[in-house]
Design a protein around this motif. Structure first.
Motif, short mmCIF file in Angstrom:
data_model
loop_
_atom_site.label_atom_id
_atom_site.label_comp_id
_atom_site.label_asym_id
_atom_site.label_seq_id
_atom_site.Cartn_x
_atom_site.Cartn_y
_atom_site.Cartn_z
N LYS A 2 0.83 -1.19 0.00
CA LYS A 2 0.00 0.00 0.00
C LYS A 2 0.88 1.26 0.00
N ASP A 3 0.46 2.25 -0.77
CA ASP A 3 1.17 3.51 -0.87
C ASP A 3 0.56 4.50 0.11
N TYR A 4 1.39 5.09 0.96
CA TYR A 4 0.93 6.06 1.94
C TYR A 4 1.40 7.47 1.59
N ALA A 5 1.78 7.70 0.35
CA ALA A 5 2.28 9.01 -0.06
C ALA A 5 1.25 10.09 0.25
N LEU A 26 5.91 2.64 7.49
CA LEU A 26 4.98 3.63 6.96
C LEU A 26 5.73 4.76 6.27
N ALA A 27 6.83 5.20 6.88
CA ALA A 27 7.65 6.26 6.27
C ALA A 27 8.25 5.78 4.95
N ALA A 28 8.71 4.55 4.91
CA ALA A 28 9.28 4.00 3.69
C ALA A 28 8.23 3.93 2.57
N ARG A 29 6.97 3.81 2.97
CA ARG A 29 5.88 3.77 1.98
C ARG A 29 5.35 5.17 1.66
N GLY A 30 6.01 6.20 2.19
CA GLY A 30 5.69 7.57 1.82
C GLY A 30 4.90 8.38 2.81
#
Length: 90
Positions: A2-5, A26-30
């Motif tokens: 999942k993208d959290y950008a 979560l940070a790595a996913r944006g």
């Protein structure tokens, strides 16, 4: 994955252990990450570690134990990076 950008995630217990691992992921996913923890020195170290990798991170010293998932103070992220889209109560 999942993208959290452009989303803000609040992680309680975020200064160490599972909470910190979750914050890093979560940070790595944006995500913009807000780590909440009662231990200020560990919190400062955790936030500094995320910032050193070029991630967006903030720390909030708070004891989340007395709160339920519906009353945890989530207004702080609004002032720093937008509405919290994900709350991870560890």
């Amino acid at each position: 994955m999942k993208d959290y950008a452009e989303k803000t995630a609040v992680v309680t217990g975020g200064a160490s252990g599972i909470g910190l691992a979750l914050g890093r992921e979560l940070a790595a996913r944006g995500a913009r990450v807000v780590l909440a923890d009662a231990e200020q020195s560990a919190l400062d170290t955790a936030v500094a570690g995320l910032l050193a990798t070029g991630r967006t991170a903030h720390g909030v010293a708070t004891d989340a134990v007395p709160y339920t998932h519906s009353t945890l103070p989530t207004n702080y992220p609004v002032y720093i990076s937008g509405v919290a889209r994900s709350l991870k109560h560890n």
